[in-house]
Design an enzyme around this catalytic site. Structure first.
Site, PDB file in Angstrom:
ATOM      1  N   ARG A  51      50.807  28.504  53.523  1.00  0.00           N
ATOM      2  CA  ARG A  51      50.910  28.843  52.090  1.00  0.00           C
ATOM      3  C   ARG A  51      52.047  28.081  51.402  1.00  0.00           C
ATOM      4  NH1 ARG A  51      48.807  34.259  50.773  1.00  0.00           N
ATOM      5  NH2 ARG A  51      46.709  34.238  51.650  1.00  0.00           N
ATOM      6  N   ASP A 160      53.441  43.183  35.968  1.00  0.00           N
ATOM      7  CA  ASP A 160      53.335  42.413  37.209  1.00  0.00           C
ATOM      8  C   ASP A 160      54.653  41.668  37.389  1.00  0.00           C
ATOM      9  OD1 ASP A 160      50.662  41.510  38.993  1.00  0.00           O
ATOM     10  OD2 ASP A 160      52.383  40.170  39.172  1.00  0.00           O
TER      11      ASP A 160
HETATM   12  C1  LIG Z   1      45.872  41.564  44.746  1.00  0.00           C
HETATM   13  S1  LIG Z   1      46.619  41.705  43.152  1.00  0.00           S
HETATM   14  C2  LIG Z   1      45.998  43.303  42.655  1.00  0.00           C
HETATM   15  C3  LIG Z   1      45.568  43.334  41.200  1.00  0.00           C
HETATM   16  C4  LIG Z   1      44.918  44.645  40.749  1.00  0.00           C
HETATM   17  N1  LIG Z   1      45.836  45.751  40.842  1.00  0.00           N
HETATM   18  C5  LIG Z   1      43.667  44.923  41.543  1.00  0.00           C
HETATM   19  O1  LIG Z   1      43.655  45.798  42.409  1.00  0.00           O
HETATM   20  O2  LIG Z   1      42.667  44.238  41.310  1.00  0.00           O
HETATM   21  C6  LIG Z   1      48.322  42.074  43.594  1.00  0.00           C
HETATM   22  C7  LIG Z   1      49.297  41.877  42.445  1.00  0.00           C
HETATM   23  O3  LIG Z   1      50.530  42.503  42.802  1.00  0.00           O
HETATM   24  C8  LIG Z   1      51.584  41.726  42.289  1.00  0.00           C
HETATM   25  N2  LIG Z   1      52.819  42.029  43.038  1.00  0.00           N
HETATM   26  C9  LIG Z   1      53.154  41.667  44.302  1.00  0.00           C
HETATM   27  N3  LIG Z   1      54.394  42.095  44.606  1.00  0.00           N
HETATM   28  C10 LIG Z   1      54.846  42.756  43.511  1.00  0.00           C
HETATM   29  C11 LIG Z   1      56.072  43.410  43.191  1.00  0.00           C
HETATM   30  N4  LIG Z   1      57.087  43.460  44.061  1.00  0.00           N
HETATM   31  N5  LIG Z   1      56.197  43.975  41.967  1.00  0.00           N
HETATM   32  C12 LIG Z   1      55.170  43.919  41.075  1.00  0.00           C
HETATM   33  N6  LIG Z   1      54.002  43.304  41.309  1.00  0.00           N
HETATM   34  C13 LIG Z   1      53.837  42.725  42.514  1.00  0.00           C
HETATM   35  C14 LIG Z   1      51.102  40.294  42.483  1.00  0.00           C
HETATM   36  O4  LIG Z   1      51.784  39.403  41.620  1.00  0.00           O
HETATM   37  C15 LIG Z   1      49.605  40.421  42.169  1.00  0.00           C
HETATM   38  O5  LIG Z   1      49.324  40.100  40.829  1.00  0.00           O
END
Ligand SMILES: C[S@@+](CC[C@H](N)C(=O)[O-])C[C@H]1O[C@@H](n2cnc3c(N)ncnc32)[C@H](O)[C@@H]1O
Length: 304
Positions: A51, A160
């Site tokens: 990655r 986010d």
């Molecule tokens: C797989 S996506 C999920 C999106 C949506 N909630 C869904 O279930 O379709 C995960 C998201 O979590 C965010 N994320 C990861 N670590 C995070 C953190 N520490 N604080 C806030 N957001 C975070 C990522 O940037 C990403 O946009």
């Protein structure tokens, strides 16, 4: 020395080989844990390598030791965010895990809308909202049940940690292929065509009006008072270790009003002290009870 040669890693068997020691992995794992709660065990070392090599290429670095120095330095703040984006996925789509939206439509939202129509305040939070499909799906359901939602005290907060994905979310423009789960009636009401982009649609003004986006790292302080009647945090905690997840559920429980709901991802489970005040009421769906130390706020008090 030729500068181009200086930024080219050695090739082994015809493949670029960016030196990646166990010590480098440990630095990255510790930083990812500290800043973002990511749980990277050594079995993920190959994944981390694949990655992040793209990042090294873009930065003109030839080994992970240099990359570690960058992310550990004061000048590395932007790269730490880029590292998070590279290590996590933003995969999402409209009406993902459809059963949650059905529960909202059938049981959770009707009494909340009744309360809002009587002057109450209703707040929904999509934490880890990625490119916006989740909060806009919430807005579509709200507007379907309550077309005047924007004139009432009903709002969706969408946050986010990733500023790049938030730019996309705020733009609210999606390709036709991404809109398959949206019903023809919602499409007709809430999606606009985009001039010069025949394959794209833009989220309509009514849905935009009730959704507010903001950058928020769930691992840090939250400048949020709440309370929330509905909290979606789906497919985010999956990246965190058990202790971090458990702390997160407790922090959410503090912010959810009694009787309010938490929706989490299909492979996630509420654990730790929060289980005392978040009772499972459906598939990855929890309702806030007064619990042992739960807040006693209730939006229905004095409203309905
Ligand atoms: C797989 S996506 C999920 C999106 C949506 N909630 C869904 O279930 O379709 C995960 C998201 O979590 C965010 N994320 C990861 N670590 C995070 C953190 N520490 N604080 C806030 N957001 C975070 C990522 O940037 C990403 O946009």
């Amino acid at each position: 020395m030729n500068p181009a040669a200086a930024s080219t890693p050695p090739f082994v068997g015809g493949v670029a080989n960016y030196g990646f020691s166990d010590a480098d992995f440990a630095v990255i794992a510790r930083r990812a844990q500290m800043d973002f709660g990511l749980h990277l065990t050594v079995v993920k070392k190959d994944l981390v390598y694949s990655r992040l090599t793209k990042r090294l290429r873009q930065l003109g670095l030839t080994d992970f030791a240099s990359y570690c120095r960058l992310i550990e330095s004061d000048a590395g703040a932007d790269e730490r965010m880029a590292m998070l984006s590279a290590l996590t996925t933003n995969v999402t789509h409209f009406f993902r895990e459809e059963h949650h939206f059905q529960t909202l439509r059938e049981t959770v939202l009707p009494p909340l809308i009744k309360a809002a129509r009587a002057g109450g305040r209703v707040r929904l939070w999509s934490a880890g909202c990625s490119a916006g499909q989740e909060p806009y799906s919430l807005a579509f359901i709200l507007l379907d049940l309550c077309p005047e939602a924007a004139r009432l005290n009903i709002r969706v907060l969408a946050t986010d940690v990733d500023p790049v994905i938030l730019v996309r979310a705020k733009a609210g423009i999606y390709e036709n292929d991404e809109l398959k789960a949206i019903s023809p009636s919602i499409r007709a009401q809430h999606l606009d065509t985009v001039a010069g982009q025949p394959n794209c649609f833009s989220i309509g003004a009514k849905a935009r009006e009730i959704v507010t986006f903001g950058e928020l790292n769930l691992m840090q302080d939250w400048p949020i008072r709440g309370p929330f009647e509905v909290l979606f945090c789906r497919n985010v905690a999956i990246y965190f270790d058990k202790a971090t997840q458990s702390r997160l559920w407790s922090r959410f429980a503090e912010l959810i009003t009694v009787g309010g709901h938490l929706f989490i991802g299909h492979s996630e489970r509420v654990s730790g002290p929060a289980t005392a005040s978040l009772e499972a009421v459906g598939v990855t769906t929890y309702r806030k009870t007064p619990g042992e130390s739960g807040n006693k706020m209730n939006i229905f008090e004095g409203v309905a």
